[in-house]
Motif scaffolding. Structure first.
Motif: not given
Length: 837
Positions: A826, A793-794, A829, A743, A791, A837, A747, A737
């Motif tokens: 974001f 990862s960044y 995902r 960030r 999903k 997850r 969101d 996350e």
């Protein structure tokens, strides 16, 4: 000592030294080949020392450099005594010596190491050298056989008959085995190739080895052969039946089944013939213990016993139920060593030692000779036992559902053991050689050949000569008939099948593909991989339907192979992509961690991503394998079981071990795809640590593979092993996350910004809701990712978006800012909110 005797002694010594040098050099090559099985990088820096080229020279060296020279040395001693007159001339003898050794043996070895050869079992020397060997056979006939032909048929000893038969029939069979497969395609050529594979042993090695036994036994025991009648029956059965055996090397192939049955029956009759011959020879030794104190006779006696064992073994393994299990395995390699190092070499050593100690001016050390005997007996017993056990293990695993690499892993301990017992054999050969060059100089020993029967005179002699001449003529006729029945007639039938059954549109090889085939052949790839799916249940389940005759119509010569270390490649072009093949060629361990295949990095210009012409052409040829078969429907893939629950399931520990053995070459031991081989694939090996995947995606990927990628289907694994490796794979993915400090917006802002980027750049492929159902989704493979099941990862998403994925429709988006990449990641995902997850 007369001048003629002195010159004969020089020729015996010259051929004896050449034989011993050939034996040690050939054994060193064989030992290097053995080491490469458990140390694939050994001597892999030079093209001349690759596994295949050394293996070619090993077999041809044993056949010609060692056994050929040993037999010639024996002939110089035996023929004058059998014929009652000398050989043709010393001058012809020296011409034969240099033609045989300097041109045929040394020239053949050099050309093979330079990459000039042909991929035919027991005929690996190129055609130019084959022509020289045939010329040498003509010289052998003039030098040795003509004196024997001047002896009345009824007065010729059995040893002389075997020498005549071996020389004549080998000269006939040799060119057929070397030439026919070059001019007849595929299965047609294979029928002739199979004949020579067996005739090299049956018509060359066997007659000369048995002749030594028939000469040495009565010479040492001073007693005649037990039965002259049995000896002649055994002689003619050998030459009448042996040529019919050859096709048993291709049982369950596309060759006519009638020919296969004929070779199977002939093999059984051959076993009966050997029982007769061996019984006759052993009964000719009246006092075994006393006689075997003569060490050369001990070698010969052991050869005779091994002749019985190896022949009965050959007859049994030609029977289809046994052949189905042991063919292509190390069992057959053990059988070959028992024949060539056991039966043939013990006879040659016994004959050579017998001649050596009776030739004036030569040395003999009986103590060392005795040590050599026991070293060789122990080494041979260990070698054959080891290879037989390896063959049983391989045959058992091949019949089951496990991946092919499991048989390679199981064979590792046996291959290490083979190297150790091979070292013992090499030591025995060296000690044997030393025994002939140390000790006291021997004086000439008086020796006469003991007659096996009463000489015939008058009308009886005339009838005897007539009967033998008629029998010899009938033997020649039957020899021609055997090649007609098992060579020409099957070839005619196979040609008709090729013409009638081949589908339209089958194309030949391009120049690049043909060049790749030449490289494949010269490197001995056919000695590790077959290109023939046999008509057995195990082969069909593992490799698809049996190879049809018409599929081989463009193969000159055939490369069916006689051994499987790696899997069969008859359908390889339908299974693997070019990028996988290039990586495998550069570093086999990169794609199969436990592979014993040697690296061919020399075909690349400094790296896996820079293949040279040879590498590209080899891969182009591999892509053609199965191309013709692909024009017909293949059997359907087995139905996939329901997806099991992976997370929290037992078996992840076992799955890690399976992963390391099967997957780590591309994906890396950590699963992050950071390997040289994995990075060279297109698309690169997936970073399993960079995304969380659903159970269904993991299960389907393992079962079916990935279309358009090098990820193979693993449904050949047992279901419990697939479940275990799937459970382990599920533990690798870490989506992670965003930390607050990373960030750039709340969101809601990230979601809206990401939605805009996604709709603009991603939705045409990945679909409006990320289900991989966009308008362009099906235009290329591999298909786009389904974000409901994956999903990222960044970090992984940022890398993929910024760089793209080579070999897929996923292009790079370098103009997107880090903030935009974070936002779209974001948003993406969010599609997998229900995924693990």
């Amino acid at each position: 000592m007369t001048a003629e005797t002195r010159e004969t002694a020089r020729l015996i010594r010259a051929h004896g030294i050449a034989a011993l040098v050939g034996l040690v050099v050939s054994a060193l090559m064989g030992l290097a080949v053995s080491i490469k099985f458990h140390a694939p990088g050994f001597l892999n820096g030079a093209a001349a020392l690759t596994w295949g080229r050394l293996r070619y020279d090993h077999t041809q060296g044993i056949l010609y450099a060692w056994l050929g020279n040993a037999f010639l040395a024996f002939l110089y001693y035996a023929v004058p005594k059998l014929a009652g007159r000398g050989v043709r001339s010393a001058r012809l003898g020296w011409i034969l010596f240099w033609v045989w050794n300097a041109v045929a043996v040394l020239g053949g070895w050099t050309l093979v190491l330079a990459g000039v050869s042909q991929p035919l079992e027991w005929a690996e020397f190129p055609l130019g050298i084959a022509a020289v060997i045939e010329i040498a056979w003509v010289l052998v006939f003039l030098q040795f056989l003509r004196p024997l032909l001047k002896v009345g048929a009824g007065e010729l000893y059995v040893a002389g008959w075997y020498l005549l038969g071996g020389g004549v029939f080998t000269a006939l069979a040799y060119p057929v085995g070397n030439l026919a497969p070059r001019f007849l395609p595929g299965a047609m050529g294979a029928s002739f190739s199979g004949l020579w594979i067996h005739d090299a042993v049956g018509l060359f090695i066997t007659p000369f080895a048995v002749a030594i036994a028939y000469f040495v036994i009565p010479a040492v025991t001073r007693k005649p052969i037990y039965s002259h009648f049995y000896s002649m029956v055994g002689f003619w059965l050998l030459f009448l039946v042996y040529p019919l055996n050859g096709i048993h090397h291709y049982v369950f192939s596309s060759l006519p089944m009638s020919s296969q049955f004929a070779s199977e029956i002939a093999s059984l009759y051959q076993g009966l013939d050997v029982i007769l011959v061996v019984a006759n020879l052993l009964l000719s030794i009246p006092a075994l213990g006393a006689a075997l104190r003569d060490v050369p006779l001990r070698f010969v006696w052991t050869s005779v016993v091994l002749y019985l064992i190896v022949s009965l073994q050959g007859s049994v393994q030609a029977v289809m139920p046994v052949n189905r299990f042991v063919h292509y395995s190390d069992w057959v390699i053990g059988h070959s060593h028992l024949a060539m190092i056991g039966f043939a070499s013990f006879a040659a050593m016994g004959g050579l030692a017998h001649v050596w100690e009776r030739t004036p001016g030569l040395r003999m050390n009986r103590r060392l000779l005795g040590w050599a005997y026991w070293l060789l007996v122990a080494g041979l017993a260990g070698m054959v036992a080891d290879l037989t056990m390896a063959g049983i293990a391989q045959g058992h695993l091949w019949r089951g559902p496990l991946p092919w690499i499991e048989s390679v892993r199981a064979s590792g301990v046996y291959w290490v053991a083979r190297t150790h017992v091979g070292s013992m054999l090499l030591l025995g050969f060296v000690v044997f050689g030393l025994s002939l060059f140390t000790g006291k100089v021997r004086e000439a020993a008086e020796e006469r050949v003991v007659e096996e029967m009463e000489p015939q005179t008058g009308r009886a002699a005339m009838w005897m000569n007539t009967a033998y001449a008629a029998t010899f003529g009938a033997g020649l006729v039957f020899f021609v008939v055997s090649f007609t029945v098992l060579g020409i007639l099957p070839a005619v039938r196979l040609h008709a099948e090729m013409v009638s059954e081949a589908p339209r549109g089958v194309v030949g090889l391009t120049a690049a593909e043909a060049h790749g085939r030449e490289i494949y052949a010269r490197e001995g790839c056919g000695y590790c991989h077959t290109e023939q799916v046999r008509d057995t249940r195990a082969d069909i389940r593992r490799f698809g339907r049996p190879t049809a005759v018409w599929e081989t119509s463009g193969e000159y010569p055939q490369i069916w192979g006689t051994r499987r270390i790696g899997p069969d490649l008859a359908r390889e072009g339908l299974l693997r992509r070019a990028d996988w093949q290039l990586v495998h060629l550069y570093d086999p361990r990169a794609t199969a961690p436990d592979s014993v295949m040697p690296s061919y990095a020399g075909m690349f210009d400094g790296g896996v991503g820079r293949p040279g012409r040879d590498a590209r052409d080899v891969v182009a040829y591999l892509a053609t394998l199965g191309r013709a078969a692909g024009m017909s429907a293949e059997p359907p893939e087995p139905a996939m079981p329901a997806t099991p629950k992976l997370r929290g399931a037992d078996g992840a520990a076992e799955g890690k071990n399976i992963f390391l053995h099967n997957c780590s070459g591309c994906h890396g031991a950590a699963g992050d795809g950071k390997t040289e081989g994995g990075a060279a694939l297109e698309p690169p090996a997936f970073d399993l640590t960079g995304a969380a995947m659903s159970d269904g995606l993991i299960w389907r990927t393992l079962w079916h593979g990935v279309d358009g990628a090098s990820m193979p289907a693993w449904h050949t694994l047992p279901a419990e092993q697939i479940r275990a490796v799937a459970a382990y794979t599920a533990t690798l993915g870490q989506a992670g996350e965003l930390r607050e400090e990373e960030r750039w917006a709340p969101d809601a802002v990230l979601m809206e910004a990401g939605r805009r980027v996604y709709v603009t750049h991603c939705s045409r492929c990945h679909g409006e809701d990320g289900a991989a159902d966009g308008k362009d989704a099906k235009k290329k493979t591999p298909y786009p990712a389904n974000f409901h099941e994956l999903k990222p990862s960044y970090a992984l998403a940022a890398r993929v978006i910024h760089e793209g994925v080579a070999g897929t429709a996923m292009q790079a988006w370098p103009l997107l800012t880090p903030a935009e990449i974070q936002a779209v990641t974001f948003y993406i995902r969010g599609f997998s909110a229900g995924a693990a997850r």
